[in-house]
Design an enzyme around this catalytic site. Structure first.
Site, mmCIF file in Angstrom:
data_model
loop_
_atom_site.group_PDB
_atom_site.id
_atom_site.type_symbol
_atom_site.label_atom_id
_atom_site.label_comp_id
_atom_site.label_asym_id
_atom_site.label_seq_id
_atom_site.Cartn_x
_atom_site.Cartn_y
_atom_site.Cartn_z
ATOM 1 N N GLU A 520 23.128 6.711 -30.730
ATOM 2 C CA GLU A 520 23.195 8.101 -30.254
ATOM 3 C C GLU A 520 24.185 8.943 -31.035
ATOM 4 O OE1 GLU A 520 24.141 7.167 -26.130
ATOM 5 O OE2 GLU A 520 22.155 7.809 -25.538
HETATM 6 C C1 BMA Z 1 22.896 5.027 -23.609
HETATM 7 C C2 BMA Z 1 23.082 3.737 -24.323
HETATM 8 C C3 BMA Z 1 24.289 3.000 -23.897
HETATM 9 C C4 BMA Z 1 24.528 3.180 -22.448
HETATM 10 C C5 BMA Z 1 23.283 3.626 -21.748
HETATM 11 C C6 BMA Z 1 23.443 3.849 -20.284
HETATM 12 O O1 BMA Z 1 23.881 5.910 -23.872
HETATM 13 O O2 BMA Z 1 23.013 3.949 -25.655
HETATM 14 O O3 BMA Z 1 25.392 3.333 -24.667
HETATM 15 O O4 BMA Z 1 25.006 2.007 -21.921
HETATM 16 O O5 BMA Z 1 22.819 4.819 -22.275
HETATM 17 O O6 BMA Z 1 24.368 4.874 -20.028
#
Ligand code: BMA
Length: 965
Positions: A520
């Site tokens: 991300e």
């Molecule tokens: C996204 C993922 C993780 C996280 C999940 C739940 O941000 O990439 O980093 O654990 O959502 O929040």
């Protein structure tokens, strides 16, 4: 209230931090540095700290004296607590060795995560017994470490050898001179506290900083400054132990004249002329390129021989490799493999997983063998296609922009899967058996791809080996996520060494599908700083790391794998292979009406969970989800019987969503928010339990949160899959997250011990090749029904539709009872649109949709019948007039089946549950039954410590049970 006792005494500790990068001495007073011996009242079995990485050790040990350092005795001590001295292991972590010695209780039990923080804030020394088996008459002696976690100062014979500061690098040191002057050699590896060193590194003068919030703070801060598993400092689905230890195999290697030791081997198999990110010409021959890293030196005239054999041990090809080049550390060569000689490797559900054994020999000028390396390889091309949408595609109705999907051996396919997190906070406990169970569940769950999320650790070879065998594509990532990272020369150099080692180690696995730079980063992290005056610098740092550092190393080593700097991305704008870093990223350079990249979607406003108009429209969904509670059986492994309540401290504080955001162990506010999201969602959509038996009530509530989770994911997966028939030409769905690393409320579909939640069963159902799905818009009242197929041939499908009330009486409506349609390859067809605002009084009714078709899986000549049943209800089940379905269950041990029957009324969300002590899965669960219908449920037992008595504890329930008080 929970009973955490904070001991009052402060200790001043003198910590000699041993990181090369932090050449400072800390004098720190730390209030958390209190040691508690935690009671061991857990029923959690001790996991063996079995050498999980034995299989990933450097392949060839040829004629040299190689001492595996796990074979000698080690002690573990800490300068912070003089009374601790326990036996140490390799590979291991301090927590595991302290647990084995009964100094601490099970780290994953109850609130031990918090109580054991003193371990992370201490320094630790692993000291070997005298090493007696070394030879005197050798040319060179080396220490080889395949993984040190993380900050070490290494001493041999009392002399400093080196310092290390990267968990993901292989380190090797020539210690010949030290050994020559040493009588009885002992090795001492001193680990500095990673949280303390991270803080000190962050505070270094000139260190890069970012606005508050850019580093997503879980528990220990400043993880982005160090090269250690990022989730070791806490994550929203896991604990924060920040463990230390020799976490991968370590060796003393002794070499005589002309001997070499192979420490890493790259094999890259690609189509002649292939370039990363570009679909190759499938008619071209294969190039097999290898490049071998060794210790010591090669005499002039060295060469490479190879043999390629199939599974019957028949040699297909053998001979000398061509284009051999070598230097002091590496020898490389290649050969052309004619296209027709080998069979292709395919992912599960698309063909067979044909693998070949490749033997490579390094030979000297006289053709005498110096080293032999064995690798199991497969022949496939896998490309992440982000090419611009062509005019031909636009003519087919595809929206302009860029593609974003995977192609295996030149074929588009629909990627179905989930995101893998580290299976345990302590990697040395991750055994092949555990991963085999997990990966079997992946294949059983109709998943063909996992995204190996990027803030854990690079997977050991045995996990890629299992994925190679089972046909699971592993979208892999470099270990960066949910933060921006420094780009000073020292940091980049450290990352470069890590990338070089890991890319070369992993590349030969046919299951390796992709590399992404981190989690991300583009859609979240860069956007967070986009308005800032410093943005140009942040962007330059980002590109220095994720483009200019990683790409040249990756593309120099691998022609076969595609790359993106960020998991979620708008893709590339331009590729120019005349440059060593060919990628120009698109970022926000987007044209209205065009669609580019992949999507990521989290919305904790459960009130709109089933409104598909708010789901993201993109080419591929690589993350989406919502959390749920694990089962009662999992909770019983983790907390005491009195704590089996949503509001007990151990249950509540294991909810890390939203994250506590620091080291305040009693962040009840954050934990309460996460619990509320789950429980309120359950309450809104389903009848919720209200019984006086508190244990049963807790269990039923946990289960109901799982139903909401599964329902929400199903709604999204249907939507993304329908996208294969829409202008977005959507070709992938990977939900967040496959697995758990402890017993806690998380996004997982599979609990820590391997038990399937409702989600994994529902995902299995909705990831079948041919599905039928409803799409309802509350505002307009429009209901569309679609059939979606990811088969590679068009099929003709028969659909049956029928409305019922909750007693199971069929309702007379004007919806057609049966429809026949055609569905294209990897496509979908709308069966019908109807409007539910007029004509029907359907609040107390539900629609059963069945599809049946004949077709073949890709690359299979066998015709099979595909069926799928789905259901739709306009109103929430919390308002439904459910009746007692009169569920009955019978067991047949001869056929390993249960038969479940609804004798009286409609059974919604029928759930077979099994007790602790066994691990198994049913072939189907969380289904619906009409009155009079019965369903055979086959089970597969994976492990059983109950002597088969688990069968007696199997129970069946449906949502109606939630209405009984
Ligand atoms: C996204 C993922 C993780 C996280 C999940 C739940 O941000 O990439 O980093 O654990 O959502 O929040």
């Amino acid at each position: 209230m929970w009973a955490y006792v904070k001991f009052g005494m402060h200790r001043s500790i003198y910590l000699a931090a041993c990181a090369a990068s932090v050449a400072v001495v800390f004098f720190i007073s730390f209030p958390f540095l209190e040691r508690r011996t935690v009671t061991q009242n857990s029923i959690m079995a001790r996991r063996s700290t079995q050498a999980f990485l034995a299989a990933s050790a450097a392949a060839a040990t040829y004629a040299q004296n190689v001492l595996d350092l796990s074979s000698i005795e080690w002690s573990v001590t800490t300068p912070n607590f003089s009374d601790i001295s326990v036996a140490g292991k390799i590979p291991s972590h301090v927590h595991l060795d302290l647990f084995a010695a009964d100094v601490i209780g099970p780290p994953l039990y109850s609130l031990n995560e918090f109580d054991l923080r003193w371990i992370a804030f201490s320094n630790w020394t692993y000291k070997s017994a005298p090493i007696t088996s070394l030879e005197a008459s050798v040319n060179t002696t080396w220490l080889v470490f395949n993984g040190l976690d993380t900050f070490t100062s290494i001493e041999l014979c009392g002399q400093h050898v080196a310092s290390t500061n990267n968990q993901f690098r292989q380190y090797y040191f020539d210690v010949s001179t030290i050994l020559n002057a040493c009588g009885s050699p002992t090795l001492s590896i001193n680990f500095g506290s990673a949280p303390i060193i991270a803080n000190a590194t962050a505070a270094l003068p000139g260190q890069e900083t970012w606005p508050a919030g850019v580093e997503q703070l879980y528990e220990f801060p400043n993880r982005q400054y160090i090269r250690k598993e990022q989730s070791d400092f806490g994550w929203d689905w896991g604990p924060a132990f920040a463990p230390a230890g020799i976490w991968q195999p370590a060796y003393v290697v002794q070499l005589r004249a002309a001997e070499i030791y192979v420490r890493n081997t790259l094999v890259d198999i690609y189509r002649e002329g292939q370039l990363n990110l570009i679909p190759p010409d499938q008619s071209h021959d294969w190039i097999l390129y290898t490049s071998i890293d060794f210790l010591s030196s090669l005499t002039a005239g060295a060469g490479l021989r190879y043999t390629l054999t199939d599974k019957h041990n028949t040699t297909l090809l053998s001979g000398q490799l061509a284009n051999v080049t070598s230097n002091d550390t590496t020898i490389s060569g290649s050969v052309t493999i004619p296209s027709g000689i080998v069979e292709l490797w395919w992912p599960t559900g698309m063909g067979s997983q044909t693998l070949y054994d490749l033997t490579i020999e390094i030979v000297d000028f006289a053709n005498t063998s110096l080293a032999v390396i064995n690798k199991r390889v497969g022949f496939r091309t896998i490309v992440q296609n982000a090419m611009p949408i062509s005019q031909e595609q636009i003519n087919q109705g595809i929206a302009p922009g860029n593609n974003w999907h995977f192609e295996i051996n030149g074929h588009e396919f629909y990627a179905k899967g989930s995101n893998l997190i580290p299976p345990d906070p302590f990697w040395p406990t991750v055994t092949e058996t555990r991963v085999r169970h997990l990966f079997n569940s992946v294949v059983d769950g109709n998943q063909n791809m996992l995204r190996v999320w990027s803030s854990g650790a690079y997977l050991p070879d045995f996990m890629y080996d299992l994925a190679d065998e089972m046909g699971i594509l592993l979208w892999s990532e470099f270990e960066f996520g949910c933060a921006l990272y420094p780009a000073d020369p020292e940091f980049l150099e450290n990352v470069a060494a890590e990338v070089e080692y890991q890319v070369r180690r992993i590349n030969h696995h046919p299951s390796l599908a992709y590399w992404a730079g981190g989690n991300e980063l583009e859609n979240l992290e860069l956007r967070m700083v986009n308005g800032s005056l410093e943005f140009p610098r942040y962007l330059a740092d980002y590109e220095a790391l994720f483009l200019d550092t990683i790409v040249p190393i990756l593309f120099r080593n691998s022609r076969s794998i595609s790359y993106s700097p960020s998991s979620t991305t708008n893709g590339w704008l331009d590729l120019d292979f005349s440059k060593s870093q060919p990628i120009t990223q698109r970022y926000e350079d987007v044209a209205p009406g065009s669609i580019y990249g992949n999507t990521d979607f989290y919305n904790y406003n459960y009130a709109v969970a089933f409104d598909f108009t708010i789901y993201p429209v993109g080419r591929f969904a690589n993350e989406f989800g919502f959390h749920s509670m694990p089962s009662l059986q999992s909770w019983e492994q983790a907390v005491g019987p009195d704590d089996l309540r949503f509001d007990s401290a151990p249950v509540l504080l294991r909810n890390h969503h939203p994250p506590p955001g620091g080291l305040d162990i009693a962040n009840f506010a954050a934990a309460n928010m996460g619990q509320a999201q789950m429980t309120e969602a359950a309450q809104m959509y389903y009848p919720v339990p209200n019984t006086t038996d508190t244990r049963a009530n807790f269990s039923a509530w946990c289960h109901t949160t799982q139903i909401f989770q599964a329902d929400f994911y199903k709604s999204q997966i249907q939507f993304y899959r329908r996208g294969s028939a829409k202008p977005e030409r959507q070709l992938g769905s990977l939900y967040w997250q496959l697995n758990d690393q402890w017993q806690a409320p998380t996004w997982a579909g599979i609990e820590y011990d391997g038990r399937w939640k409702v989600l994994h069963y529902i995902a299995k159902d909705i990831y079948q090749p041919v599905i039928i799905a409803p799409f309802f818009q509350k505002i307009t009242g429009d209901l569309q029904i679609w059939v979606i197929s990811d088969l590679w041939e068009p099929v003709s499908a028969s659909i049956d539709l029928a409305w019922y009330d909750w007693t199971g009486t069929r309702l007379d409506t004007d919806i057609p009872a049966s429809v026949q349609i055609e569905v294209g390859a990897i496509n979908g067809t709308k069966v019908l649109t109807t409007n539910l605002n007029s004509g029907y009084a359907l609040t107390d009714a539900f629609l059963v949709m069945d599809v049946r078709t004949q077709g073949s899986l890709p690359n299979s000549k066998e015709t099979q019948t595909f069926t799928h049943r789905n259901w739709f209800h306009k109103d929430n089940l919390s308002n439904a007039k459910l009746v007692d379905p009169g569920l009955e269950i019978a067991h047949s041990s001869e056929t390993s089946k249960f038969t479940v029957k609804a004798t009286k009324g409609v059974a919604a969300w029928v759930w077979l549950d099994y007790p602790s002590g066994a691990l198994l899965n049913f072939d189907v669960n969380a289904f619906w039954l009409l009155p009079g219908e019965q369903r055979e449920v086959v089970y597969t037992v994976k492990s059983d410590s109950t002597d088969g008595r688990w069968v007696d504890g199997v129970s069946v329930r449906s949502l109606w049970d939630n209405t009984i008080s």
